[in-house]
Design a protein around this motif. Structure first.
Motif, PDB file in Angstrom:
ATOM      1  N   PHE A   1      33.751  40.497  38.750  1.00  0.00           N
ATOM      2  CA  PHE A   1      34.607  40.714  39.917  1.00  0.00           C
ATOM      3  C   PHE A   1      36.075  40.898  39.538  1.00  0.00           C
ATOM      4  O   PHE A   1      36.904  41.132  40.407  1.00  0.00           O
ATOM      5  N   TYR A   2      36.412  40.728  38.251  1.00  0.00           N
ATOM      6  CA  TYR A   2      37.843  40.711  37.926  1.00  0.00           C
ATOM      7  C   TYR A   2      38.547  42.020  38.307  1.00  0.00           C
ATOM      8  O   TYR A   2      39.723  42.004  38.692  1.00  0.00           O
ATOM      9  N   SER A   3      37.815  43.127  38.237  1.00  0.00           N
ATOM     10  CA  SER A   3      38.450  44.413  38.572  1.00  0.00           C
ATOM     11  C   SER A   3      38.900  44.454  40.029  1.00  0.00           C
ATOM     12  O   SER A   3      39.781  45.228  40.395  1.00  0.00           O
ATOM     13  N   CYS A   4      38.283  43.635  40.885  1.00  0.00           N
ATOM     14  CA  CYS A   4      38.706  43.548  42.297  1.00  0.00           C
ATOM     15  C   CYS A   4      39.960  42.697  42.466  1.00  0.00           C
ATOM     16  O   CYS A   4      40.661  42.817  43.472  1.00  0.00           O
ATOM     17  N   TRP A   5      40.203  41.777  41.536  1.00  0.00           N
ATOM     18  CA  TRP A   5      41.234  40.750  41.718  1.00  0.00           C
ATOM     19  C   TRP A   5      42.638  41.347  41.945  1.00  0.00           C
ATOM     20  O   TRP A   5      43.336  40.916  42.868  1.00  0.00           O
ATOM     21  N   PRO A   6      43.079  42.332  41.158  1.00  0.00           N
ATOM     22  CA  PRO A   6      44.414  42.883  41.414  1.00  0.00           C
ATOM     23  C   PRO A   6      44.567  43.466  42.829  1.00  0.00           C
ATOM     24  O   PRO A   6      45.634  43.344  43.437  1.00  0.00           O
ATOM     25  N   HIS A   7      43.506  44.057  43.364  1.00  0.00           N
ATOM     26  CA  HIS A   7      43.576  44.602  44.724  1.00  0.00           C
ATOM     27  C   HIS A   7      43.683  43.483  45.751  1.00  0.00           C
ATOM     28  O   HIS A   7      44.426  43.576  46.731  1.00  0.00           O
ATOM     29  N   ILE A   8      42.917  42.412  45.514  1.00  0.00           N
ATOM     30  CA  ILE A   8      42.965  41.269  46.428  1.00  0.00           C
ATOM     31  C   ILE A   8      44.368  40.671  46.429  1.00  0.00           C
ATOM     32  O   ILE A   8      44.939  40.385  47.488  1.00  0.00           O
ATOM     33  N   VAL A   9      44.940  40.481  45.246  1.00  0.00           N
ATOM     34  CA  VAL A   9      46.289  39.911  45.167  1.00  0.00           C
ATOM     35  C   VAL A   9      47.296  40.822  45.874  1.00  0.00           C
ATOM     36  O   VAL A   9      48.145  40.359  46.635  1.00  0.00           O
ATOM     37  N   ALA A  10      47.190  42.125  45.649  1.00  0.00           N
ATOM     38  CA  ALA A  10      48.137  43.051  46.282  1.00  0.00           C
ATOM     39  C   ALA A  10      48.062  42.940  47.805  1.00  0.00           C
ATOM     40  O   ALA A  10      49.098  42.853  48.488  1.00  0.00           O
ATOM     41  N   ASN A  11      46.838  42.886  48.335  1.00  0.00           N
ATOM     42  CA  ASN A  11      46.678  42.755  49.793  1.00  0.00           C
ATOM     43  C   ASN A  11      47.195  41.417  50.294  1.00  0.00           C
ATOM     44  O   ASN A  11      47.904  41.346  51.300  1.00  0.00           O
ATOM     45  N   ASP A  12      46.802  40.352  49.599  1.00  0.00           N
ATOM     46  CA  ASP A  12      47.203  39.010  50.037  1.00  0.00           C
ATOM     47  C   ASP A  12      48.719  38.849  49.954  1.00  0.00           C
ATOM     48  O   ASP A  12      49.337  38.216  50.817  1.00  0.00           O
ATOM     49  N   LEU A  13      49.315  39.412  48.913  1.00  0.00           N
ATOM     50  CA  LEU A  13      50.762  39.291  48.732  1.00  0.00           C
ATOM     51  C   LEU A  13      51.516  39.990  49.859  1.00  0.00           C
ATOM     52  O   LEU A  13      52.478  39.442  50.428  1.00  0.00           O
TER      53      LEU A  13
END
Lengths: 323, 323
Positions: B204-216
């Motif tokens: 799932f790590y490839s999803c993590w930067p997108h999640i952080v960008a959205n959450d941020l």
């Protein structure tokens, strides 16, 4: 109508590549393929006949079925009546040889046996592929219990194309499973609820179909080469990815307890330090099925009992399709 | 050389959008941005001076520093000596006002205070932005402890561009945190080890930067509108996504215990049934920080103590940057 023997037996199965998420809840079309091993030992036997009563009669383990079981079964009878343009009431007599202590779901064997029995009752003459589609309507994982051994449920895109196919009905590799039951309480979040929450709210869900596709391809190779360690490792990885969907769902939930984690960590340790073949797979509850090989299962069972004296353990072998 | 007061104080911080994964381990460049709240109450105070000994002297809480602390600090001294073309040995006197029972990491305040003190000692005249870069080399999260209140660590792409910026150093919203410590044992997998395993092995790590960008992006809006419930919900979601990376890593690991899950589920329940503002964030251990508001924190503390009589609880408020 000629006399018919409608008795049908189907075995339970355990997913090595998990089914977690429906793209069509009414038709039970899954978001991904999945892959399972049908098990020996635990099964459901069902007979059916037409009756002239005003109500369906459903018997489970010698007693009138509880209301939840009755309703879910009746919905499946309605589907078969509709397909066969029939309105007659039906008597179902079903026996689940799946003790709670085995930590196995009975809905897979249950709806596979029911579909098989109704196929005979209505003289539908369905192929096993068509039977897999029909069983799927009762419970997704029942699609896989039509066949023995290694079974691949292809997600498909319609009622007619979402079905299981056998990969190897009589596996020759010395695989077996050790079921470890910590807790036989009913789960708080059903698998249907859990997979739907994961599908609709986990930010990782978009990765899940890619993970399944990769794991499935690797698993087929491992099965073809009878590589038990690879089979176990891929299954454990896939299972943990599935559970990570729940942990990242909103609201988050977990089927694991400390005992689940403790055993998973112990298996990692036994693999490293003792070169044992022992991998975990976990479904919608805290209990663990250990994937291992026949000549190590007793040693592993003894180690598990030593670490978890309260746990109930059961050894499981590959089994056959419906009869 | 003129007499200098090198004493510097820095506060701890808690990430509301987590830092989990380095794209450059030597420079501590993170794979994503992160966002934190600097806390009052817990801090590190450090002074430094040049000495004519053959060895650096490092004192922690009035005693010679243990070997791990010594080596990590000395590595940072070496970096500063190199930047300043200096070979002189240094004495560091550091006091951590961060009790283990508070469940807070002291490396963030520790390296922020050390960077601040060495900036004075070497007369580097670094800006706060440059100081954030320097502190980052000691510990990633120290980059954020340079500033007070809400702080955004921009990942950047080089040693000079990966630094924190203040979003709001003096938050006016009535936020506070309740730290709940179940277990003050050292963690088995350090955050450095944990984030590296997650980055390199979780599917799932490839999803993590997108999640952080959205959450941020959502978190910045929630901070701008002082929407405490949104702030809490985004932080809880982000934290659980971060932990899902660990649960799906290979081999899998978890910092959570049953107590962690029990409290997270209780908070969900209190939000729904009692309309309390109470969200969880969890770092590399089993303990929980509850995000809540000032006029509810005592009720929540009482409820937590009732459910977990053994837990140690501490109320935390927003704090200021380095001084």
């Amino acid at each position: 109508m000629e006399y018919q023997n409608t008795q049908t037996t189907a075995h339970t199965n355990i997913a090595f590549i998990k089914y977690w998420g429906k793209k069509d809840a009414q038709l039970n079309l899954p978001c991904t393929d999945s892959l399972s091993l049908t098990l020996d030992g635990y099964f459901t036997t069902t007979t059916s006949k037409f009756i002239s009563d005003n109500e369906d009669q459903i018997w489970l383990n010698g007693q009138r079925a509880p209301v939840g079981f009755f309703k879910r079964t009746q919905k499946f009878l309605d589907l078969c009546r509709q397909l066969n343009h029939c309105k007659q009431k039906i008597q179902i007599i079903t026996t689940n040889h799946v003790p709670t202590a085995a930590g196995l779901a009975s809905s897979a064997s249950g709806f596979a046996a029911l579909a098989g029995s109704l196929n005979k009752l209505f003289q539908m003459h369905l192929s096993r592929a068509q039977l897999s589609c029909l069983a799927r309507r009762g419970s997704g994982s029942a699609a896989r219990s039509i066949y023995g051994g290694w079974v691949w449920w292809q997600q498909g895109s319609s009622d007619q194309t979402s079905l299981a196919v056998p990969i190897d009905e009589h596996p020759q590799l010395p695989i077996c499973l050790l079921s470890v039951v910590f807790n036989d309480q009913p789960k708080k979040i059903s698998s249907t609820q859990g997979m739907e929450r994961a599908r609709t709210t986990s930010p990782f869900y978009s990765c899940w179909p890619h993970i399944v596709a990769n794991d499935l391809s690797a698993m087929k190779k491992a099965i073809a080469t009878a590589d038990l360690q690879q089979i176990g490792q891929i299954a454990e990885n896939n299972c943990l990815a599935m559970h990570a969907l729940n942990w990242s769902a909103r609201p988050a939930f977990s089927y694991f307890t400390d005992a689940t984690w403790k055993l998973i960590n112990l298996l990692q340790q036994w693999r490293q330090e003792l070169q044992l073949v022992a991998y975990a797979t976990v479904d919608a509850g805290p209990n663990v099925k250990i994937i291992t090989q026949k000549n190590q299962v007793q040693q592993i069972q003894a180690r598990v009992q030593h670490s978890f004296p309260e746990a109930q353990t059961t050894i499981l072998y590959p089994g056959s399709g419906i009869q």
